[in-house]
Design an enzyme around this catalytic site. Structure first.
Site, mmCIF file in Angstrom:
data_model
loop_
_atom_site.group_PDB
_atom_site.id
_atom_site.type_symbol
_atom_site.label_atom_id
_atom_site.label_comp_id
_atom_site.label_asym_id
_atom_site.label_seq_id
_atom_site.Cartn_x
_atom_site.Cartn_y
_atom_site.Cartn_z
ATOM 1 N N GLU A 326 0.853 -1.183 0.000
ATOM 2 C CA GLU A 326 0.000 0.000 0.000
ATOM 3 C C GLU A 326 0.893 1.239 0.000
ATOM 4 O OE1 GLU A 326 -4.120 1.468 2.160
ATOM 5 O OE2 GLU A 326 -3.073 -0.308 2.883
ATOM 6 N N GLU A 600 -2.153 0.571 13.372
ATOM 7 C CA GLU A 600 -3.275 0.976 12.525
ATOM 8 C C GLU A 600 -4.598 0.853 13.272
ATOM 9 O OE1 GLU A 600 -5.034 -0.084 8.074
ATOM 10 O OE2 GLU A 600 -3.650 -1.472 9.055
#
Length: 721
Positions: A326, A600
């Site tokens: 990502e 996260e």
């Protein structure tokens, strides 16, 4: 002498183009260079400059950076050689979890001009010769393969057409090797793997040295965590994060065109000692401007984790994570974290560059991409994410006093507000995609179809709250820029929207119809509740937080505002309990679990030490590091009273169970110091104000007092609980 982009006709992941040339004398020399892909420039076998991942990541067809180097010391009278090694990088290489390739083009190329004493002596053209590189493969996600033993083939140089009108000088500080970290411990895992533990989750690369007589292949794999003592890479998804070196003899090896997110490195192919392996921290070379130290080692570790998260994710652009497939410039993550980022480091240049890409990616109808540079093609008005085009320039204006952040972005702001208005029905936001309170843990109340990620707060309440906040910012920005009529019109729209929000979401008695912590925090921070009802709402928020045991339930949106709402509503001690809570879920729970960066998700690692089975587990995201702005502003008390800290308000507010806080911030108008220390039954507040800055000090429960520059100390008795 025409300068061309040159590449090669053959399919080559990495290649080198070069040329010999002769100088009658070696004078003042400048090299200008850029690439479609990534490049390394060398003159007479020595690397030009100390930057990596050049020319950086931009929306290449609208903006391509050109670097300029002083290469006087690398040239010599007589014969010289110049060469460029080119890799795919962001331009052509694999990007995004969908395995996209060739996003910007299907051919890499380099463009360069060497100027000596004002005269162009070398330009890239078909006179260059090309060959394979010892770097046989390089990928930002998958790593690099270097083979020093295989023969290299000649390749065919060709011109690659590209519009040079999009050239701009280098905007922000380059990516550099910032720090070297020695191995903390060499491990042999239960599976028998040889693993280096560097003790810190970083973004960068590993350098290895092979001994005399070595012959073979060294393979390095990278990971953030161990699970049951074993090397764990499932959270990297499809990113291979592997560097391979084929070598004979003693050699120091390091990748050139990649970057990894890691704490652990697994070595196969050789029994290297700890002294032979070094981690190199590689990120944008920003100036450090802020520090906070406290009496609590756990809190200090948390704040250090926040700083590391910023370092690891400011690699040319502000990314969400540095490790998996990502590593994108997600707007929501940066918007939530921008205040903290601006205290910790001078981020003016990297965010000026990023905002230029965000503007370049804006759709004709005003909608904003969810990431910048955009490689996924989503444009919308998603709250927090797309609002970055309004909120980030405003925050940077507040922090640095630079009105160009407003003037550069105002038209994009205005167009975006029009796009938001197109999603309104009966005066309120009622359609359009929303992330909601992303990754909140109150999903038992979730009103969204998916429920796993979007949180429990009504997404259109959030949307209307942020729409109002953005309208307010646009009105203020227009006024600052002298656009009086536009400022007045935006303010009238803001007032109408505010009344519609109050009519839709509040009872006549002032009760908020949505009972989540996030909704209450936003209503307080964005001024949605009428002044006469704010005290009641703050009390309800406090009770809600206490009902959850001072554990975090909020996601990306709520977390950024919750502690501010509590402190400003009169419940600073509850905010302190949220910060200091060591139970799951919360910031210090992560620290107790061994985190060296911000996760996260609150549950990226479950309390039993296993990764969350739902996946999407990055152990290096900075969004929840937004809490550090609250520490700077509401605990240590360093607050701007005017943009750029030309006027400062020192407003320290101690936490009962935290004995001392010392914060320093190098503002654009000088260094500001503030904090407190407890001694027995007394508390000592201190501050230091730079010359030329107007300041006022406001201690808890006391009147605001104007002060001049210099050092100030005030001692007070600690009131009993």
């Amino acid at each position: 002498m025409g300068i061309k982009f040159i590449g090669v006709k053959e399919a080559a992941n990495v290649y080198t183009v070069g040329k010999d040339f002769c100088l009658e004398h070696a004078g003042k020399a400048v090299l200008r260079v850029t690439a479609l892909g990534l490049y390394k420039a060398e003159i007479n076998g020595k690397k030009v400059g100390d930057a990596y991942l050049t020319p950086g990541w931009t929306c290449y067809h609208k903006m391509l950076q050109v670097q300029e180097y002083d290469v006087t010391d690398l040239l010599q009278k007589g014969e010289n050689n110049i060469s460029f090694t080119v890799a795919e990088g962001w331009y052509k290489g694999r990007l995004v979890y969908a395995d996209k390739m060739n996003i910007y083009g299907d051919k890499t190329a380099v463009w360069a001009q060497l100027i000596v004493d004002g005269k162009t002596v070398v330009v890239t053209d078909e006179s260059f010769v090309a060959k394979e590189s010892y770097i046989r493969y390089s990928s930002l996600y998958d790593g690099e393969v270097q083979d020093f033993t295989a023969p290299v083939k000649d390749l065919t140089v060709c011109e690659i057409p590209f519009d040079t009108s999009v050239f701009v000088p280098q905007i922000c500080e380059p990516v550099r090797d910032i720090e070297r970290i020695a191995v903390k411990e060499m491990l042999r895992t239960p599976k028998g793997e040889l693993v280096c533990d560097f003790g810190q989750n970083i973004a960068g690369v590993a350098e290895v040295s092979t001994p005399e007589g070595f012959e073979g292949t060294i393979t390095l794999q990278f990971a953030e965590i161990l699970v049951d003592g074993n090397f764990y890479t499932d959270n990297l998804r499809t990113a291979k994060a592997t560097d391979t070196f084929v070598v004979r003899g003693k050699k120091t090896l390091c990748p050139e065109f990649t970057c990894h997110g890691f704490r652990y490195v697994k070595i196969t192919g050789g029994e290297l000692s700890a002294e032979c392996v070094t981690a190199i921290v590689r990120h944008t070379d920003m100036k450090r401007t802020g520090t906070v130290n406290t009496s609590d080692a756990m809190v200090n570790r948390l704040l250090e984790n926040v700083v590391w998260g910023q370092r690891d994710n400011f690699v040319d652009i502000p990314t969400d994570c540095p490790q998996r497939d990502e590593r994108l410039g997600w707007t929501g993550d940066l918007n939530a974290f921008c205040g903290t980022a601006s205290y910790n480091y001078d981020v003016r240049l990297i965010l000026k560059k990023w905002l230029a890409d965000l503007r370049n990616e804006q759709a004709e109808d005003g909608k904003i991409s969810h990431i910048a540079p955009d490689v996924i093609g989503y444009h919308d008005t998603a709250s927090l994410w797309c609002d970055a085009i309004v909120m980030v320039p405003w925050k940077l204006y507040e922090m640095y006093g630079d009105v160009s952040f407003l003037s550069d972005n105002y038209e994009a702001m205005r167009k975006y507000i029009a796009a938001r208005e197109s999603n309104c029905e009966n005066g309120l936001m009622a359609k359009g995609f929303e992330y909601g309170d992303w990754l909140a843990l109150d999903k038992e109340q979730c009103l969204c179809e998916s429920g796993n990620y979007f949180g429990g707060t009504d997404v259109y309440f959030i949307s209307n709250a942020f729409y109002a906040h953005c309208l307010d910012i646009v009105a203020k920005s227009a006024a600052i820029l002298g656009k009086t009529e536009e400022a007045e019109a935006a303010h009238r729209r803001y007032e109408r929207l505010l009344q519609s929000i109050r009519g839709e979401y509040f009872t006549p008695a002032g009760r908020l119809a949505i009972g989540t912590v996030t909704a209450q925090a936003l209503a307080l921070c964005f001024g949605l509740a009428e002044e006469k009802h704010r005290e009641r709402l703050a009390k309800e928020l406090n009770e809600n937080v206490l009902r959850h045991g001072c554990r975090m339930t909020t996601g990306f949106i709520g977390t950024a505002y919750l502690l501010f709402a509590l402190s400003d509503g009169g419940y600073h001690e509850t905010a302190g309990k949220l910060l200091l809570n060591r139970e799951y879920p919360g910031w210090l729970h992560e620290v107790e679990m061994g985190a060296t960066t911000i996760w996260e998700k609150w549950n990226s690692l479950l309390p039993d030490g296993t990764p969350n089975p739902e996946g999407m587990n990055s152990y290096n995201h900075y969004a929840y590091g937004s809490v550090m702005e609250w520490v700077y502003r509401r605990v240590a008390g360093i607050q701007y009273a005017s943009p750029g800290f030309r006027r400062v308000k020192i407003m320290p507010n101690a936490i009962r169970t935290l004995d001392s806080v010392h914060a320093e911030f190098e503002s654009v108008n000088g260094k500001i110091v503030a904090g407190y220390e407890k001694h027995g039954n007394s508390i000592r507040y201190f501050a230091e104000i730079p010359e030329g800055v107007d300041a006022e000090v406001c201690l808890p429960g006391e009147q605001t007092v104007p002060v001049g520059h210099g050092k100030f100390v005030c001692e007070r008795e600690i009131s009993p609980e």
